[in-house]
Design an enzyme around this catalytic site. Structure first.
Site, PDB file in Angstrom:
ATOM      1  N   LYS A 202       0.837  -1.201   0.000  1.00  0.00           N
ATOM      2  CA  LYS A 202       0.000   0.000   0.000  1.00  0.00           C
ATOM      3  C   LYS A 202       0.866   1.242   0.000  1.00  0.00           C
ATOM      4  O   LYS A 202       1.850   1.283   0.725  1.00  0.00           O
ATOM      5  CB  LYS A 202      -0.858  -0.003   1.275  1.00  0.00           C
ATOM      6  CG  LYS A 202      -1.527   1.291   1.588  1.00  0.00           C
ATOM      7  CD  LYS A 202      -1.179   1.875   2.967  1.00  0.00           C
ATOM      8  CE  LYS A 202       0.220   2.404   3.060  1.00  0.00           C
ATOM      9  NZ  LYS A 202       0.482   3.266   4.224  1.00  0.00           N
ATOM     10  N   THR A 203       0.611   2.208  -0.778  1.00  0.00           N
ATOM     11  CA  THR A 203       1.075   3.581  -0.620  1.00  0.00           C
ATOM     12  C   THR A 203       0.783   4.377  -1.880  1.00  0.00           C
ATOM     13  O   THR A 203       1.022   3.895  -2.996  1.00  0.00           O
ATOM     14  CB  THR A 203       2.573   3.731  -0.263  1.00  0.00           C
ATOM     15  OG1 THR A 203       2.869   5.125  -0.193  1.00  0.00           O
ATOM     16  CG2 THR A 203       3.531   3.096  -1.253  1.00  0.00           C
TER      17      THR A 203
HETATM   18  P1  FBP Z   1       3.065   5.964   3.503  1.00  0.00           P
HETATM   19  O1  FBP Z   1       2.135   5.302   2.519  1.00  0.00           O
HETATM   20  O2  FBP Z   1       4.490   5.734   3.163  1.00  0.00           O
HETATM   21  O3  FBP Z   1       2.725   5.629   4.889  1.00  0.00           O
HETATM   22  O4  FBP Z   1       2.885   7.529   3.350  1.00  0.00           O
HETATM   23  C1  FBP Z   1       2.009   8.156   2.517  1.00  0.00           C
HETATM   24  C2  FBP Z   1       2.073   9.639   2.719  1.00  0.00           C
HETATM   25  O5  FBP Z   1       0.864  10.165   2.212  1.00  0.00           O
HETATM   26  C3  FBP Z   1       3.265  10.357   2.091  1.00  0.00           C
HETATM   27  O6  FBP Z   1       3.065  10.649   0.731  1.00  0.00           O
HETATM   28  C4  FBP Z   1       3.363  11.586   2.944  1.00  0.00           C
HETATM   29  O7  FBP Z   1       4.658  12.147   2.920  1.00  0.00           O
HETATM   30  C5  FBP Z   1       3.043  11.069   4.310  1.00  0.00           C
HETATM   31  O8  FBP Z   1       2.167   9.969   4.109  1.00  0.00           O
HETATM   32  C6  FBP Z   1       2.350  12.073   5.182  1.00  0.00           C
HETATM   33  O9  FBP Z   1       2.309  11.582   6.480  1.00  0.00           O
HETATM   34  P2  FBP Z   1       1.180  11.882   7.558  1.00  0.00           P
HETATM   35  O10 FBP Z   1      -0.009  11.066   7.146  1.00  0.00           O
HETATM   36  O11 FBP Z   1       1.754  11.358   8.826  1.00  0.00           O
HETATM   37  O12 FBP Z   1       0.897  13.332   7.528  1.00  0.00           O
END
Ligand code: FBP
Length: 556
Positions: A202-203
């Site tokens: 997922k991401t």
């Molecule tokens: P992961 O899928 O790696 O957890 O992160 C996705 C993401 O949306 C990144 O693109 C962004 O930098 C980060 O999460 C933002 O983090 P938070 O949700 O803690 O504000």
């Protein structure tokens, strides 16, 4: 939560996600390939993962083959940032478990991996799941960014699983969470626990991909949502003909989201962090590049334009990256002391003494808000880049340079910039048909890997640019995807993040066209994601995936 739902939600709740042919009803079995090994650091990884190293790649194929058909108890947890389709992974997992044995039970751990450590969960029934089918968001069980890493946390998980008599846990997360899944799998096997661990890729960042994992879920929907917004801005830019729009896009270190949005919308300027790093481009060179295009467009009577920038950019600009690496090292060793200092100015003073001269100069030159963010790290050691307002920094620097040039009589152009950040707007969008089908298939396949008692695997669905009929499902041993990297000042096994490959087709196509897009208005307006209508409008994958697989018709 409001229980009234929109007309689209109502219609979407009836959508039946498409599955690969092998998963559509008949019995399935697992075929195992040859022992696997990681591309690098094999000996170190073997020592760190003696129980799960070398496991073979698994394929899920049609046929009778001894998968567990007893009633099973399985847990599921959402880890990290939201990505469209998470609820469908859970729905697919639920449906597959119930299809194999209606007495099986699925438990959702609440608020991310922290819920697994605390033993905080609820049973997920059809009544709960049905409300969330094909919806965006992670609100069914809520996500979290805790990391299961200390011996106490691992032991707490083992105890909770034993108390629940859990056969398996499915961890829905990105590269770091799937690495964590491997650590948990290794620990549980060494402790003779019966609970197996399966990860799901997922991401929205699109950086968890490799030869086995073609795409992470959520990238498709998020990139298309941002592309709709960028397209709207391109149209506004040409309509008002007076603003330069600087748009930062979420996506962490990798520029996949930005590149996909560039391919979808063709803005005037797109910065790709990976290219900037490989060329060693400095911040002032980036500013010169933007100013040059702004002036050339102004000469052609176009005092407007659109710039898109990946959120990870600061980490790839040579002088800033060197400073961030030094900071990470210092924070890894003296985090508590630095945080204990009474205020930011004292922290800056302390850092001035411990950073190299060059890095201290770079750190000191940044606006205080950016300095503060650069001192933060999440539980995986990442800088929270979504909080760094790079688009505003670039606007300031470009404006300064144009002002300077005006002072010297070198230009008299008008420059009216506007800043935007698109991130949270796309992470919980209603999943596209592609993501709805892909995630449901991932969940469905995860159930088969659990039924086969495989552990330390990430689910894979391959052939994604083909119709879902031809998709192939399986499992990739996580140890096969690991390499050693510096994290919080220590060599650590992690899944290798995929950055934009400058040799690959998506970047090459962008690079071949960007000069034309810079000066001429070649904007594309992809519009909102369509759920109903002709398949070529509703079911298409991203241009990135199409180009990677050599199946993009329009791109030539
Ligand atoms: P992961 O899928 O790696 O957890 O992160 C996705 C993401 O949306 C990144 O693109 C962004 O930098 C980060 O999460 C933002 O983090 P938070 O949700 O803690 O504000």
């Amino acid at each position: 939560m409001n229980h009234e739902i929109s007309a689209l939600q109502k219609a979407r709740s009836q959508y039946q996600p498409k599955l690969p042919k092998a998963l559509r009803g008949g019995p399935v079995k697992i075929e195992l390939g040859k022992p696997s090994h990681p591309a690098t650091d094999a000996e170190t990884i073997k020592q760190l993962f003696p129980q799960t190293f070398g496991q073979p790649v698994a394929s899920i194929v049609e046929g009778e083959g001894g998968l567990n058909a007893d009633a099973m108890k399985v847990g599921v947890v959402l880890s990290g940032g939201q990505a469209p389709g998470g609820h469908n992974v859970i729905a697919g997992l639920f449906d597959a478990l119930k299809a194999a044995n209606p007495q099986s039970k699925l438990y959702g751990f609440l608020k991310g991996p922290g819920g697994v450590i605390r033993g905080d969960y609820k049973e997920l029934t059809a009544e709960i799941i049905d409300v969330y089918r094909n919806t965006g968001g992670f609100d069914m069980i809520i996500s979290g960014r805790d990391k299961i890493e200390t011996p106490e946390q691992l032991a707490a998980c083992k105890k909770n699983f034993a108390d629940m008599d859990l056969d398996g846990i499915v961890i829905i997360g990105g590269d770091d969470s799937n690495t964590n899944a491997a650590l948990l799998a290794e620990y549980l096997r060494a402790e003779n626990s019966k609970t197996v661990v399966i990860g799901v890729p997922k991401t929205i960042d699109g950086d968890m991909k490799n030869e086995q994992i073609e795409a992470s879920f959520g990238f498709d929907t998020a990139a298309k949502t941002y592309s709709e917004l960028i397209g709207n801005i391109c149209r506004d830019a040409t309509s008002a003909a007076k603003y330069w729009h600087f748009i930062r896009l979420m996506g962490r270190a990798a520029s996949h989201v930005t590149l996909e949005c560039a391919l979808q919308t063709r803005p005037n300027i797109t910065l790709i962090s990976e290219e900037i790093q490989s060329k060693g481009t400095t911040l002032s060179e980036i500013v010169d590049y933007i100013v040059d295009i702004v002036i050339r467009r102004a000469k052609a009577g176009k005092n407007y334009g659109v710039v898109i920038v990946p959120e990870g950019l600061p980490e790839f600009i040579s002088d800033i990256k060197a400073m961030i690496d030094e900071l990470s090292d210092i924070l890894g060793k003296h985090d508590e002391y630095i945080r204990g200092l009474p205020d930011h100015s004292e922290r800056v003073q302390h850092l001035n003494n411990v950073l190299s001269d060059a890095s201290a100069r770079v750190y000191g030159s940044l606006p205080v808000e950016i300095q503060v963010v650069l001192l933060k790290r999440d539980s995986h050691g990442n800088v929270p880049l979504s909080q760094v307002e790079t688009e505003r920094l670039l606007i300031d620097l470009v404006s300064d340079k144009i002002r300077l040039m005006k002072g010297l009589g070198e230009t008299n152009i008008k420059f009216s910039p506007l800043a935007h950040f698109f991130g949270y707007e796309g992470r919980c969008a209603t999943p596209s048909n592609f993501d709805a089908d892909y995630t449901y298939s991932l969940g469905f396949a995860a159930a088969q890997l659990v039924r086969a008692s495989l552990t330390g695997y990430t689910v894979n669905i391959q052939n994604l640019t083909k119709p879902s009929d031809e998709w192939a499902a399986g499992g990739t041993p996580v140890t096969m995807m690991l390499n050693m990297e510096m994290r919080k000042g220590e060599q650590t096994p992690v899944i290798k993040k995929a950055l934009v490959d400058q040799e690959a087709a998506p970047f090459a196509w962008f690079a071949a066209n960007r000069t034309d897009w810079a000066l001429n208005d070649r904007y594309m307006f992809p519009g909102p994601i369509q759920y109903y209508g002709p398949s070529e409008v509703c079911d298409i994958p991203t241009i990135t995936l199409d180009l990677e697989k050599g199946s993009c018709v329009e791109c030539g």
